[in-house]
Scaffold this motif. Sequence first.
Motif, PDB file in Angstrom:
ATOM      1  N   SER A  66      -0.491  -4.502   6.915  1.00  0.00           N
ATOM      2  CA  SER A  66      -0.687  -3.347   7.848  1.00  0.00           C
ATOM      3  C   SER A  66       0.479  -2.843   8.381  1.00  0.00           C
ATOM      4  N   SER A  67       0.460  -2.079   9.230  1.00  0.00           N
ATOM      5  CA  SER A  67       1.595  -1.392   9.708  1.00  0.00           C
ATOM      6  C   SER A  67       2.434  -2.429  10.669  1.00  0.00           C
ATOM      7  N   THR A  68       1.703  -3.455  11.043  1.00  0.00           N
ATOM      8  CA  THR A  68       2.397  -4.656  11.465  1.00  0.00           C
ATOM      9  C   THR A  68       3.142  -5.472  10.806  1.00  0.00           C
ATOM     10  N   ALA A  69       3.481  -5.210   9.679  1.00  0.00           N
ATOM     11  CA  ALA A  69       4.172  -6.002   8.659  1.00  0.00           C
ATOM     12  C   ALA A  69       5.578  -6.705   9.289  1.00  0.00           C
ATOM     13  N   GLY A  77       0.800  -1.347   0.150  1.00  0.00           N
ATOM     14  CA  GLY A  77      -0.022  -0.058   0.027  1.00  0.00           C
ATOM     15  C   GLY A  77       1.057   1.329  -0.087  1.00  0.00           C
ATOM     16  N   PRO A  78       0.328   2.360  -0.383  1.00  0.00           N
ATOM     17  CA  PRO A  78       0.959   3.799  -0.412  1.00  0.00           C
ATOM     18  C   PRO A  78       1.480   4.166   0.965  1.00  0.00           C
ATOM     19  N   SER A  79       1.335   3.538   2.063  1.00  0.00           N
ATOM     20  CA  SER A  79       1.722   4.240   3.144  1.00  0.00           C
ATOM     21  C   SER A  79       2.934   3.282   3.722  1.00  0.00           C
ATOM     22  N   ASP A  80       3.415   2.153   2.969  1.00  0.00           N
ATOM     23  CA  ASP A  80       4.593   1.555   3.199  1.00  0.00           C
ATOM     24  C   ASP A  80       5.721   2.232   2.457  1.00  0.00           C
ATOM     25  N   ALA A  81       6.782   2.455   3.373  1.00  0.00           N
ATOM     26  CA  ALA A  81       8.225   3.112   3.029  1.00  0.00           C
ATOM     27  C   ALA A  81       8.636   2.200   1.789  1.00  0.00           C
ATOM     28  N   ALA A 131       7.896  -5.801  -2.573  1.00  0.00           N
ATOM     29  CA  ALA A 131       8.354  -4.862  -1.730  1.00  0.00           C
ATOM     30  C   ALA A 131       8.527  -5.345  -0.393  1.00  0.00           C
ATOM     31  N   ASP A 132       7.901  -6.475  -0.027  1.00  0.00           N
ATOM     32  CA  ASP A 132       7.947  -6.962   1.412  1.00  0.00           C
ATOM     33  C   ASP A 132       8.653  -8.511   1.180  1.00  0.00           C
TER      34      ASP A 132
END
Length: 158
Positions: free
Chosen positions: A80-83, A51-55, A113-114
């Motif tokens: 989510s941010s808890t990736a 998603g767009p919020s992931d650096a 990306a992750d």
Amino acid sequence: MKTLTSFRRPRLAVAMSIAMVAGSLAASSGTEAFAATPNTLDLKVLLIGDGPSDATTAAWESALNTEGVPYTEVDADGASSTAGTSTATGSWTLTLPALSSGTTGLFNGVVIADSPDDFAAGQLSALDAYESTFGVNQVTATCSPAPRWAPLMSPEEP
């Protein structure tokens, strides 16, 4: 310079004719091997992100845009941010776009990306099959060492 006598010329012509017919027969019998259309690839990258919020996803988007590389982004569901934490690992799902059309692969590269470990079992199976069929390389931006990656690692030089 030696010239061919009149009785040798017909023999040469017959020999050349036989060679040409034999060559064309050999070529026509081998066309079945060349009848299949080879796989081709479009020059486009598939970016699988968080998603767009992931650096990390944003950094890949920026790099691809800066270099003018065409890409399609697909974001994971359940990200989510808890990736990377134990609650997110192995729970993401993914809806992939069409990867190929007949013998044409629609992407010549894949960027995750992750970590692939963040995805639920089987979520990347279609992607793995596509990469194998079309010879497409994958870049994984963040991935921790794990036993499942050991076969891909080369042994250290002594």
